[in-house]
Scaffold this active site. Structure first.
Site, mmCIF file in Angstrom:
data_model
loop_
_atom_site.group_PDB
_atom_site.id
_atom_site.type_symbol
_atom_site.label_atom_id
_atom_site.label_comp_id
_atom_site.label_asym_id
_atom_site.label_seq_id
_atom_site.Cartn_x
_atom_site.Cartn_y
_atom_site.Cartn_z
ATOM 1 C CB CYS A 4 -0.919 0.007 1.218
ATOM 2 S SG CYS A 4 -1.822 1.561 1.381
ATOM 3 C CB CYS A 7 0.828 1.450 4.347
ATOM 4 S SG CYS A 7 -0.810 1.063 5.010
ATOM 5 C CG ASP A 30 -2.206 14.717 -5.041
ATOM 6 O OD1 ASP A 30 -3.183 14.072 -4.613
ATOM 7 O OD2 ASP A 30 -1.652 14.470 -6.145
ATOM 8 C CG HIS A 46 -4.503 -0.263 4.967
ATOM 9 N ND1 HIS A 46 -4.007 0.311 3.814
ATOM 10 C CD2 HIS A 46 -5.530 -1.060 4.577
ATOM 11 C CE1 HIS A 46 -4.699 -0.121 2.777
ATOM 12 N NE2 HIS A 46 -5.633 -0.960 3.215
ATOM 13 C CG ASN A 86 -12.070 10.965 -5.411
ATOM 14 O OD1 ASN A 86 -13.074 11.665 -5.493
ATOM 15 N ND2 ASN A 86 -10.886 11.374 -5.832
ATOM 16 C CG HIS A 97 -4.039 4.229 3.140
ATOM 17 N ND1 HIS A 97 -3.096 3.502 3.859
ATOM 18 C CD2 HIS A 97 -4.394 5.271 3.945
ATOM 19 C CE1 HIS A 97 -2.902 4.082 5.043
ATOM 20 N NE2 HIS A 97 -3.677 5.157 5.110
ATOM 21 C CG HIS A 99 -6.664 9.366 -0.254
ATOM 22 N ND1 HIS A 99 -6.829 8.038 -0.590
ATOM 23 C CD2 HIS A 99 -6.929 10.071 -1.382
ATOM 24 C CE1 HIS A 99 -7.155 7.948 -1.866
ATOM 25 N NE2 HIS A 99 -7.243 9.172 -2.372
ATOM 26 C CG HIS A 101 -8.144 14.460 -2.853
ATOM 27 N ND1 HIS A 101 -7.121 14.362 -3.758
ATOM 28 C CD2 HIS A 101 -8.761 13.249 -2.852
ATOM 29 C CE1 HIS A 101 -7.105 13.159 -4.300
ATOM 30 N NE2 HIS A 101 -8.102 12.455 -3.769
HETATM 31 P P1 5GP Z 1 -7.636 9.226 -5.469
HETATM 32 O O1 5GP Z 1 -7.703 9.250 -6.970
HETATM 33 O O2 5GP Z 1 -7.440 7.813 -4.967
HETATM 34 O O3 5GP Z 1 -8.750 9.941 -4.795
HETATM 35 O O4 5GP Z 1 -6.363 10.085 -5.083
HETATM 36 C C1 5GP Z 1 -5.067 9.574 -5.036
HETATM 37 C C2 5GP Z 1 -4.158 10.757 -5.063
HETATM 38 O O5 5GP Z 1 -2.875 10.334 -4.634
HETATM 39 C C3 5GP Z 1 -3.972 11.385 -6.450
HETATM 40 O O6 5GP Z 1 -4.352 12.756 -6.397
HETATM 41 C C4 5GP Z 1 -2.485 11.199 -6.750
HETATM 42 O O7 5GP Z 1 -1.927 12.308 -7.416
HETATM 43 C C5 5GP Z 1 -1.896 11.009 -5.365
HETATM 44 N N1 5GP Z 1 -0.729 10.164 -5.313
HETATM 45 C C6 5GP Z 1 -0.599 8.926 -5.836
HETATM 46 N N2 5GP Z 1 0.608 8.419 -5.572
HETATM 47 C C7 5GP Z 1 1.257 9.362 -4.838
HETATM 48 C C8 5GP Z 1 2.568 9.414 -4.242
HETATM 49 O O8 5GP Z 1 3.370 8.488 -4.325
HETATM 50 N N3 5GP Z 1 2.893 10.546 -3.571
HETATM 51 C C9 5GP Z 1 2.025 11.598 -3.451
HETATM 52 N N4 5GP Z 1 2.441 12.673 -2.772
HETATM 53 N N5 5GP Z 1 0.774 11.571 -3.990
HETATM 54 C C10 5GP Z 1 0.413 10.466 -4.668
HETATM 55 ZN ZN ZN Z 2 -2.447 1.563 3.481
#
Ligand code: 5GP
Ligand code: ZN
Length: 117
Positions: A4, A7, A30, A46, A86, A97, A99, A101
């Site tokens: 993950c 994680c 991000d 997690h 999301n 995991h 999160h 925004h």
């Molecule tokens: P989701 O689409 O799942 O709501 O958002 C995942 C977010 O994680 C995306 O905005 C993507 O840019 C961000 N993200 C994915 N991998 C990484 C990473 O390794 N580091 C950082 N800082 N952000 C990440």
């Molecule tokens: Zn996780």
């Protein structure tokens, strides 16, 4: 949890630009910002998605919103901000995991979806 990415970020195994950290929560920038300010706030524990929040683990979600309010002042989002979660395939969740925004620094559009209903 093995494999993950968040994680691993929480454990410091993958680098991130941290803006807040305590025992249970981490906030970091991000990688692909969608607004002038775009941070992700995660529980260190997690939890796969918002669909997995329960009586047992929901305290961290309240704490995440306390952290968001504090960050809104530190990041100078005095004019407002948006918090987005999301969840699942229809919600376009790409990292499994939990999160949140936190987006700000410009006027947002609404509604947030682009394609047909
Ligand atoms: P989701 O689409 O799942 O709501 O958002 C995942 C977010 O994680 C995306 O905005 C993507 O840019 C961000 N993200 C994915 N991998 C990484 C990473 O390794 N580091 C950082 N800082 N952000 C990440
Ligand atoms: Zn996780």
């Amino acid at each position: 949890m093995a494999d993950c990415i968040f994680c691993k970020i929480a454990a410091g195994e993958i680098p991130s630009t941290k803006v807040y950290e305590d025992e249970t929560v981490l906030a970091f920038k991000d990688l692909d910002p969608q607004a002038p300010t775009h941070v992700l706030i995660i529980p260190k524990e997690h939890i796969a998605s918002a669909a997995d929040i329960s009586t047992e683990n929901s305290a961290v979600v309240a704490h995440i919103f306390e952290v968001a309010a504090k960050l809104s002042r530190e990041l100078e989002l005095d004019n407002g901000f948006r918090i987005v979660n999301n969840c699942g395939e229809d919600g376009m969740q790409s990292v499994q995991h939990l999160h949140f925004h936190m987006l700000g620094g410009k006027k947002m559009g609404w509604p947030p979806y682009a394609e047909e209903k």
